[in-house]
Write a protein that holds these residues in place. Structure first.
Motif: not given
Ligand SMILES: Cc1cc2nc3c(=O)[nH]c(=O)nc-3n(C[C@H](O)[C@H](O)[C@H](O)COP(=O)(O)O)c2cc1C
Ligand SMILES: Cc1cc2nc3c(=O)[nH]c(=O)nc-3n(C[C@H](O)[C@H](O)[C@H](O)COP(=O)(O)O)c2cc1C
Ligand SMILES: Cc1cc2nc3c(=O)[nH]c(=O)nc-3n(C[C@H](O)[C@H](O)[C@H](O)COP(=O)(O)O)c2cc1C
Ligand SMILES: Cc1cc2nc3c(=O)[nH]c(=O)nc-3n(C[C@H](O)[C@H](O)[C@H](O)CO)c2cc1C
Ligand code: SF4
Ligand code: SF4
Ligand code: SF4
Ligand code: SF4
Ligand code: FES
Lengths: 341, 207, 200, 218, 356, 446
Positions: A56-60, B47-52, B86-92, B105-110
């Motif tokens: 999942p992305g570069c950081s992963g 994660a997509v459902i959450f962010v959307m 900004g929001l996603v980065q904060l949530v992450e 399980s979710l955050g790494i996809f953010l």
């Protein structure tokens, strides 16, 4: 500033401010320890967050690399290409140290033209698979099965199976990674120092009389090679010579003496010895030369070497008190094998 | 104003008929990137459902209470993306700190999601006119459209991941290995999804 | 820096679409006709180049933690400018590209280049990188859209192409987009493999 | 702390500058954009109204909701025509079109403004046929032809049922006799394979357009 | 690793065991079992072709020689495409497993008899070239090639694909006196404008059963399809559960949601029969949902798959933009197959109790 | 009609037993030379106790057990030890074996039966007697019988099942044994039952052996034998698989990775039962067994009572096998037997049959897997062989393990039925090998 320019600036500016503050606080309050290597690697990655690596992305991906879960080869990170692979290797400190370069060799030369089969194997093209049903089809229980498990495991495409069905390593491509050594079910691949270029191409432990029945290049345990190597670097163990590469580097005479042609010399033409005019005919060289009749000449006369018969072992070089012998020709000089390149 | 029928229409439309990936061409990069394994596809989907959901609700509020009243709709792109990123980065960061398991399980996809078309796309679509009713989305409609578009994306992602796990076994020609075969897979999926086109549960609503 | 080599890098070796597989959404969505494809390519090139330059200029100033928001704001600014200009001067194109103009912001290739290149290299290099990548992007878009326009509507640049040929509508629909890019990518790889002598 | 402060300042500053630049561009382009919007409308109106009328914009209350309907009148002598927009649900989207009728409900012109139907199928309601091949047309000027689909609505009455003929073939392929026969039936031809999109428009005409016209005429 | 069984080396005839007296050839060394049942993949495919012949005959009877022409062209296109790709890729796998023939026939069965022959050829070429061979050929595709070919044609040439001709006996919809495209289109129109007459449709059932109605050239004759299906069931090539559950689901749903508001009136009882006989349901249920390559391998999965096909078929028929739903529903369920397989793994022997 | 027992899955290969099922067991003369491998069972090989040149008698111990899970081996001829060394073994490897030259005198050691009648002896004594006689499972695996008969006290055995299924095509050795030595067989069952103290005892016989069923039924009608029940089994392969038999008769399932004794069952083969009778009642060690020699390339197939250690080429010749056309020689049945590379390997304790296949059988053409699912339907363990094989092909052994490759018993049903003719069992073997190797590596790391 006209109002129509002001609104936008206020709106976007305050959103920016909001997140600036938010992120600033978060970066302080929500700090978590991360492996500094991850950040370092992340810095090298393209940052496209494309997901092509399967992470999942570069950081992963960076995390996985830092934790050793994956290799950072160019084929994994497509946008980064092979360039970053080296940079990452540097960070992880897995750059190869200056070690003796090694290469893999297959200790069998018994292709279908030389070693007999007792049955026709028809099954999965894999050496382990052949071992599992009836221990393979060769009569020789130690010979190469020729089904290429080693070929598939080699990351450098350095092994192939000949059409007679024995595996052969390409010295130029082999990096000595040792993967094939691990995979071979017959345990007939080993690593030798790359400079040596001579190895025993047989692994059979049967008694000589038996071997002769089914393999024309099988080792008959005649011990001639042991005798040809006075340093004791070859010993006979369980009907098979064992070469100690650490002890002695000159296996040329042994290879020459083997009546079954069990040794393989990767050097096709070795340079030949030549005696120059300094020779005073002391005959010291004649005494050490393993091949009878190569060096001839009257005592106290300049001796000559029969180039056709000389095997290029270079033993005479050291024997000559006058340093009158040198090696001529294309092959690598034997003496250089002692040092590291 | 709240029409339950139109809500169902929106859901079906967002998941099947106008599937983000297979008919709208949005969010393709993560779609092809994270569809190699079903397990990661599932995480990504959540994660997509959450962010959307976040994106569509925040953007609707901002658009209707700030941008629209002050006639600065043209700022929508920059404001939306800034807010989402900004929001996603904060949530992450919060996840990473407070719920490492959820983060795993979710955050790494953010971070992968922030910068993809689907998320900004849903925000923009929600502030355009509703395609089926022709009027602007209400907040509920917009929220629902966001969630359901995310569900549609996740569905496509899961199906794709299942198929790709299976094609792992297939002797695909060398030149087509990897992405090209994934594109063909997606093309065939899109072909099948054409079957949903024109699905109209309540013909009365439109015409 | 050799310009020729750089261009080859952008168009062939590191082609954003066909090799790096980034920025797929617009490439598939708008490549239904050459006009759209080319328009999108130019717009993206403009944004890519400008943002590369600005980000490269500011690379020492921007703190790492707010890197992404800053980059995005800069990119979004250029995108919005492009959008306004398109609306004013090329309304038809703007309508055709639709939502994909604002979505240039999140086009992976632009943020990708910002992160991977502009934030690490000097202004001149970043400018060139933006240009060649943009050209590569446009080039790939054009190839895709030529194929799709001809097969899908039997037209090229809006003109009828081959008399009597019945176009296959599927090529301007979503599936056709996927098939086309798969085909082009396959051909590119096939040629590449042939050069490197990989078996089929 | 300095780091944090820097983050805040940089992000805010960049945001402000970006907003400023955008706003500036907007200021420079907004008139033109507005004009573009009017131009499109104007072009459509011109296309559907009989030649030589004077156009005026009006509003009429709609009975159903407390909405109002914007419409345009075109006056030429004693005749007045009315133009307004209609939207109906097609196959996969809402089709927006504009029609102009006489007071009796006879269509003088129709133009599809927006739709998102399947390309090659429903989307052909906007199809403009080009006869020009690429090799003899690249340099020349663009053809200005109306969409054949809209064209066939001229002379159709919205007050009578509109027939859809699927057997005759498409309108642009018909000869004069065929077209006349259609007119006599108050009919149009369907786009092959897109009866749904076609019917959406005819339905809209005989339901919504009819009520709108009534609302306008009081 | 490859699983092709290839003798890796030339067999040597003389065995050194001769020393012990018995002189024999070298033996074959293979893994157990040494006994295999005779049926092979090409046998299976051949049986499917044979089972499709009655429907082909029905197609020729009802739509004339054009039906035969389309089928032949489509089969040829399929074979040629497969052959060309195999040659181009230099694959060792020989062709001739008849699966391309099945695909070719089914593509033709899924188009209208009025389709230009070259369109059928394009459909077949797409089916084999894109839906099957790009994934590596037989067994590797995830989506039903023939149906993908049909869907491709639907999207490429929609108008030609939705134009149908009456049968040689003059019936198009199965209901005399009313002219419309296919029985299902007729049904949909009748339901929509309220002109539905149970009696008309009851009369139409026998035409539907025989195949004397408009439609794709291989889908109309329920009788012929049933004959082929029963042959395959008898040969145990297809599992009963797929057609049974598929047709059963459509039957049930169209009975429950029959649109008349009642369940035991004559219309309410006619409607489900009409639904299962009209359109391509029998063709789909017996020959296409059963394609083993693209349906779940697990026994429970097959039921889920078939039920899913049934539900989707019903939804598309009832709410979709066009009257037929079989092909798209099978295609859509093909996409779900990997997920279905994952979640319907059979319960292994001995998994019940844990070891103590 | 009596109840017919069976299990889920399985296949119906042609029985092919008609050529030998009516032929009485013939005694095959001891050959000039026998080769007796020290490992003919699962577990540690036996340790040789004779030297080169020693004279040995029939039944004399040649090797002592190498541990608890091991078994002694005995001489099958009288004569002198020619050599001790590696020799070709049916498994394909070279295994240390004892070569004995037959002096044709057939002198036997003194066979000592149990001191008392077995009914009075303690189970312990009987087990010892069985161990000393070198009895191992003759149904195929060769698991030392004394081990199976000594269950740990926390696992009481309540059911003893005698496996008379003989589901492998071609083989008729057990069948003939049941016909010809019915009385001894039943007494053997009683001995086993006593040792295990089992409450119930079943004999499972496939219904394609009606004569054996009839004969045993009539014997069991004897009032004293009421506690033994005969179950007719549907003729289906692998009805004789231990797990299938238990499932069919008791409805119990052996837990994955477990043993029959975990669910209170012990299964013994007919041949083993008769060997137990011989060992206990007569003191005769296991030095000969019944072997069915048959197959298309065999002219006159036979059921032979053969001395252990007889090189198989003698048997084949005695049955006039067609050397020219032979293509494959199989030890065991066609479904699970081993293809041999060498006709000099000896008959061992687990050799139930010898098949010679000729060239008239057509060569296989393989296809890619078409996902037909026949293999799943056939697998008696309910595995997904096609999927497992694909994982193994992709070298994803972890996934293969997750999909329970280790529970595969290599019965061959899946490969038999597969229309694509995929070598499924071979893949399973390969997968099991790799999983085992990685488990061993993991254990070594700990
Ligand atoms: C992918 C696809 C797209 C379609 N798009 C449209 C469309 O845009 N407009 C329409 O009226 N029907 C559309 N249809 C519906 C079919 O063409 C339908 O069969 C047709 O409307 C009925 O045939 P007819 O128009 O010849 O009566 C579409 C069908 C498919 C499969
Ligand atoms: C490692 C191992 C240990 C065993 N231990 C026992 C045991 O303690 N008790 C028992 O009754 N059977 C034991 N068995 C025997 C098995 O249950 C089974 O009977 C044997 O493997 C032969 O079965 P087969 O011929 O069906 O393959 C053991 C088998 C193995 C491989
Ligand atoms: C697939 C399969 C089939 C078997 N078939 C038979 C059979 O037909 N008869 C038999 O006695 N044992 C058969 N066995 C062996 C039994 O599982 C079991 O090991 C044996 O009955 C135990 O008895 P033993 O220890 O006395 O050999 C089979 C094993 C397997 C795995
Ligand atoms: C029962 C059965 C049904 C089949 N149905 C189809 C089908 O619907 N479409 C098709 O292209 N091939 C069909 N085939 C042929 C073959 O399985 C198919 O081409 C594979 O999908 C190719 O990998 C069928 C084969 C069998 C045995
Ligand atoms: S060297 Fe070993 S692994 Fe390689 S082919 Fe020979 S036996 Fe197989
Ligand atoms: S596997 Fe490694 S050691 Fe073996 S041949 Fe290849 S490079 Fe050499
Ligand atoms: S061999 Fe293994 S996988 Fe195949 S049927 Fe037997 S138990 Fe099942
Ligand atoms: S039986 Fe053979 S072809 Fe069928 S699913 Fe199993 S492995 Fe595949
Ligand atoms: S361009 Fe990458 S997600 Fe859309």
């Amino acid at each position: 500033m006209p109002i129509e320019l002001l609104y936008p600036v206020i709106v976007v500016g305050s959103v920016g401010l909001f997140f600036g503050v938010g992120l600033a606080i978060a970066s302080k309050k929500l700090q978590v320890y991360v492996n500094p290597r991850i950040a370092q690697i992340l810095g090298l990655l393209p940052g496209a967050n494309c997901g092509a690596c399967g992470y999942p992305g570069c950081s992963g991906f960076a995390k996985a690399v830092a934790e050793g879960k994956t290799e950072a080869s160019g084929s994994v990170c497509v946008p980064g290409g092979s360039k970053i692979a080296h940079a990452i290797a540097d960070i992880l400190g897995i750059t190869a140290d200056a070690v003796e370069p090694m290469m893999a060799v297959v200790h069998c030369n018994g292709g279908s033209d030389k070693a007999l089969e007792r049955s026709r194997y028809e099954g999965i093209t894999d050496c382990h698979a052949a071992i599992l049903i009836g221990n393979g089809s060769k009569i020789c229980q130690d010979g190469c099965l020729g089904l290429g498990s080693c070929v598939r495991v080699c990351p450098f495409n350095a092994i192939h199976v000949t059409k007679e069905g024995v595996a052969v390593v390409d010295a130029d491509k082999c990096t000595g990674c040792g993967k094939c050594v691990k995979v071979c079910p017959r345990k007939i691949i080993s690593l030798i120092p790359k400079v040596h270029k001579i190895f025993l191409a047989c692994s059979n432990h049967d008694r000589g009389a038996k071997v002769k029945k089914y393999c024309s290049v099988g080792c008959t345990a005649c011990s001639l090679c042991v005798k040809a190597t006075p340093s004791g670097a070859i010993i006979m163990e369980n009907n098979l010579p064992v070469l100690d590469y650490a002890k002695e580097e000159n296996f040329i005479p042994a290879a020459y003496k083997c009546p079954s042609r069990c040794f393989t010399d990767l050097v096709k033409t070795r340079s030949k010895a030549n005696i120059d005019t300094k020779c005073n005919g002391c005959t010291a060289c004649v005494a050490v030369c393993p091949v009878p009749g190569v060096i001839s000449g009257e005592k106290d006369q300049r001796h000559v070497i029969d180039k056709d018969k000389c095997i290029g072992c270079g033993i005479c070089l050291n024997a000559c008190p006058l340093h009158a012998i040198s090696m001529w020709g294309v092959g690598p000089l034997v003496k250089t094998t002692a040092g590291k390149r | 104003m709240m029409n339950p029928i139109s809500l169902i229409e929106i859901s079906i439309g967002a998941i099947f008929i106008n599937n983000f990936v297979l008919s709208r061409f949005l969010g393709l990069c993560p779609f092809f990137g994270v569809s190699k394994k079903v397990s990661s596809a599932a995480g990504m989907g959540m994660a997509v459902i959450f962010v959307m959901t976040i994106a569509s609700s925040f953007s609707w509020v901002i658009f209707n209470y700030i941008l629209h009243p002050y006639h600065i709709e043209y700022l929508r792109t920059i404001v939306f993306i800034l807010v989402i990123a900004g929001l996603v980065q904060l949530v992450e960061m919060a996840l990473q700190k407070y719920s490492p398991t959820l983060y795993e399980s979710l955050g790494i996809f953010l971070p992968l999601i922030t910068t993809n078309c689907a998320v900004l796309g849903v925000a923009i679509i929600n502030t355009d006119l509703n395609q089926t009713t022709g009027s602007p989305y209400t907040f509920i409609e917009s929220l629902l459209n966001g969630i359901m578009s995310g569900v549609g994306f996740s569905l496509a992602l899961l199906l794709m991941a299942g198929i790709r796990e299976k094609t792992e076994f297939s002797p695909v020609p060398k030149a087509l290995e990897g992405l090209p075969i994934a594109f063909i897979t997606a093309g065939l999926m899109a072909l099948a999804f054409l079957g949903f086109s024109g699905l109209n549960f309540f013909p009365a609503v439109g015409g | 820096m050799m310009i020729g080599q750089e261009i080859k890098r952008g168009i062939i070796d590191e082609n954003p679409i066909l090799v790096l597989a980034l920025g797929l959404c617009p490439s598939l969505a708008v490549s239904t006709s050459v006009q759209n494809g080319f328009g999108m390519g130019m717009a993206a090139t403009f944004v890519l180049t400008c943002s590369n330059v600005i980000i490269s200029l500011l690379r020492k100033v921007i703190p790492d933690k707010v890197r992404i928001p800053c980059f995005i704001v800069i990119i979004a600014m250029f995108v919005t400018i492009v959008q306004l200009v398109l609306k004013a001067y090329l309304p038809a194109l703007d309508k055709q590209l639709g939502i994909f103009v604002p979505l240039i912001v999140v086009n992976c290739i632009i943020l990708g280049r910002a992160e991977a290149y502009a934030s690490r290299n000097n202004v001149f290099k970043s400018l060139i990188d933006g240009l060649v990548m943009g050209v590569g992007f446009t080039f790939a878009l054009c190839i895709l859209s030529v194929i799709r326009e001809i097969l899908g509507s039997n037209k090229l640049l809006g003109f009828k192409f081959v008399p009597g040929f019945q176009p296959m509508t599927v090529f301007i629909l979503a599936p056709g987009g996927f098939f086309t890019i798969a085909f082009v990518m396959g051909v590119v790889r096939y040629i590449g493999n042939r050069k490197r002598g990989v078996r089929r | 702390m300095i780091d944090q402060l820097k983050m805040i300042v940089v992000l805010t500053l960049i945001s402000c500058v970006a907003a400023l630049l955008i706003a500036f561009t907007n200021a420079k382009t907004k008139d033109r954009i507005a004009r573009q919007r009017v131009v499109v409308q104007q072009e459509a109106l011109l296309q559907i109204m009989p030649a030589g009328v004077t156009v005026a914009e009006n509003k009429a209350p709609l009975s159903s909701a407390n909405d109002t309907l914007t419409y345009w009148t075109g006056v030429a002598g004693s005749d007045t025509v009315y133009a307004f927009k209609v939207a109906t649900r097609g196959y996969s989207s809402t089709i927006n079109y504009m029609i102009c009728t006489t007071a009796e409900g006879v269509i003088t012109g129709m133009a599809v403004m927006e739709q998102n139907e399947t390309p090659g199928l429903g989307a052909r309601v906007q199809e403009v046929l080009s006869k020009r091949l690429i090799w003899n047309g690249l340099g020349g000027p663009k053809e200005k032809t109306a969409s054949w689909f809209s064209e066939q609505f001229k002379g159709i009455s919205i007050n009578q049922p509109i027939a859809i003929d699927k057997t005759a073939g498409e309108w642009h392929g018909l000869d004069e006799k065929g077209r006349r026969r259609l007119k006599d039936k108050n009919g149009i031809t369907a786009i092959t394979g897109s009866t749904i999109s076609t019917r959406a428009i005819t339905n809209g005409l005989s339901t919504r357009a009819k009520t709108y016209l009534k609302a306008i005429r009081g | 690793m490859t699983n092709e069984q290839q003798p890796t080396k030339e067999p040597t005839n003389e065995s050194p065991m001769a020393a012990d007296g018995v002189k024999i050839e070298t033996f074959q060394l293979t893994a157990s079992p040494h006994l295999r049942q005779p049926e092979s993949v090409s046998h299976i495919m051949m049986w499917v072709v044979i089972a499709l012949l009655p429907s082909l005959a029905a197609g020729v009877v009802f739509f004339g020689p054009q039906a035969l022409l389309l089928t032949v062209v489509s089969v040829l296109a399929a074979i040629v495409t497969e052959w060309a790709i195999v040659k181009f890729l230099k694959k060792s796998a020989a062709i001739g497993d008849f699966s391309a023939v099945v695909t070719g026939v089914l593509v033709a069965f899924n188009v209208s008899s009025t389709l230009p022959w070259w369109m059928a050829a394009i459909g077949s070429a797409f089916a084999i070239g894109v839906a099957k061979m790009t994934f590596g050929g037989l067994g590797a595709n995830f989506i039903n090639p023939a149906l993908a070919g049909r869907a491709f044609l639907m999207a490429a040439y929609p108008s030609a694909m939705t134009r149908f001709s009456p049968t040689t006996f003059g019936s198009l919809s199965g209901i005399d006196g009313i002219s419309s495209a296919t029985p299902l289109a007729q049904f949909k129109a009748a339901m929509a404008d309220g002109s539905f007459q149970a009696l008309d449709f009851q009369d139409a059932l026998s035409n539907l059963f025989l195949g004397n109605v408009g439609g794709c050239l291989g889908e109309t004759s329920a009788l012929a399809l049933l004959a082929g299906g029963i042959l395959l069931l008898y040969k145990r090539i297809i599992p009963l559960r797929i057609p049974l559950v598929y047709i059963g689901t459509v039957f049930l749903l169209s009975w429950i949601f029959n649109g008349t508001g009642a369940h035991f009136t004559s219309s309410a009882i006619i409607i489900p029969f009409y639904h299962i006989l009209a359109g391509g349901l029998f063709l789909g249920a017996f020959f296409m949902a059963t394609d083993m390559v693209t349906s779940p391998i697990t026994p429970a999965g097959k039921i889920v798959f078939a039920a899913g096909c049934g539900v989707l078929t019903f939804l598309i028929r009832k709410f979709g933009g066009y009257p037929e739903g079989v092909s798209y529903s099978i295609l859509l369920m093909n996409l779900f197959v990997p997920l279905i397989e994952r979640s319907t793994r059979p319960k292994m022997y001995g998994k019940v109790k844990n070891r103590d | 009609m009596p109840r017919r027992y069976t299990f889920n899955g399985g296949v119906h290969p042609p029985h092919s037993k008609s050529r030998t099922e009516r032929l009485p067991i013939e005694v095959f003369p001891a050959p000039k030379k026998v080769i007796i491998p020290l490992s003919q069972h699962i577990g540690a090989p036996a340790k040789p106790v004779v030297k080169r040149g020693d004279r040995v008698l029939v039944g004399q111990v040649l090797g002592e057990p190498g541990g608890f899970v091991s078994s002694p081996v005995h001489s099958s001829v009288s004569g002198s030890v020619l050599s001790i060394g590696p020799y070709a073994h049916p498994m394909g490897r070279q295994i240390v074996s004892i070569e004995i030259e037959n002096d044709e005198k057939n002198e036997t050691i003194a066979f000592t039966a149990s001191i008392k009648a077995w009914r009075d002896a303690a189970p312990q004594e009987l087990v010892q007697q069985i161990q000393a006689a070198g009895v191992v499972g003759m149904g195929g695996a060769g698991f030392p019988t004394h081990v199976k008969l000594s269950p740990p006290s926390n696992k009481p055995i309540d059911i003893l099942i005698i496996n008379g299924a003989e589901c492998e095509p071609f083989l008729t050795a057990d069948h003939l044994l049941m016909l010809e030595r019915t009385g001894d067989f039943i007494e053997g069952v009683l001995i086993l039952k006593k040792i295990l103290n089992a409450k119930k005892c079943f004999i499972g016989i496939e219904e394609n052996k009606p004569d054996a069923v009839k004969k045993i039924t009539s014997l069991l009608n004897d009032a004293r034998l009421r506690e033994i029940r005969l179950c007719t089994l549907i003729a289906k392969y692998p009805q004789g698989g231990e797990k299938q038999l238990i499932r069919a008769i008791t409805g119990r399932e052996v837990p994955s990775g477990g043993l029959p004794m975990d669910i209170g069952c012990v299964v013994q083969n007919v041949g083993t039962t008769v060997a137990v009778f011989d060992a206990v009642n007569r003191g005769i060690p296991l030095y000969e067994r019944v072997v069915t020699v048959t197959g298309p390339a065999v002219g006159s197939p036979k059921n032979l009572l053969v001395r252990i250690g007889t090189p198989i080429n003698f048997l084949l010749e005695a049955c006039s096998f067609n050397q020219k056309s032979v293509r494959k020689i199989i030890m065991g049945g066609p479904m699970m037997g081993l293809a041999l590379s060498d006709v000099n390997v000896p008959v061992i304790k687990t050799t139930s049959g010898l098949l010679a296949v000729d060239t008239t059988t057509p060569a296989l053409r393989t296809y890619p897997c078409i996902n037909c699912g026949h293999c799943i339907r056939a697998c008696p363990i309910n595995l997904v062989p096609s999927r497992i094989a694909k994982y193994i092909e992709k070298e994803n052994y972890q996934a293969a393990e997750e999909w329970n490759v280790m529970d595969c018993m290599e019965c061959g049903s899946c490969a038999y039925i597969c229309p694509a003719k995929i070598n499924l069992v071979h893949w399973m073997k390969l997968g099991k090998y790799h999983v085992q190797a990685s488990r061993a590596a993991a254990a070594a790391r700990k």
